[in-house]
Design a protein around this motif. Sequence first.
Motif: not given
Length: 94
Positions: A13-23, A63-67
């Motif tokens: 999930l971290k590889e696919l979504h980066g930081e957003a996976a932790e939110w 700040p939100r991940p992916g933005q």
Amino acid sequence: MLVRHLPRDSALLKELHGEAAEWSLTDYLLANVIDRLAEANWMFAMVNRDEDSEPLDYPEPVPRPGQPSDPGESPHGTSGDSLPSLQEIQGFLS
């Protein structure tokens, strides 16, 4: 299906979504609450300020991940992928 229900801190999930996976959905909703509270406080301060004082700066959102940090910057580089919708997040978590 095991892959669908992996924990949030899994490497896939971290590889696919980066930081957003932790939110989680709760984290996104809490960030929205914080933003709205900051806006309400700003509006209250603007309405109740002295007429001769300079206007206050509008509050920066959490700040939100992916933005992107800059408004002109693309949040996903050149791929054009979009962030999942609220319904997609809820469907994934259920």
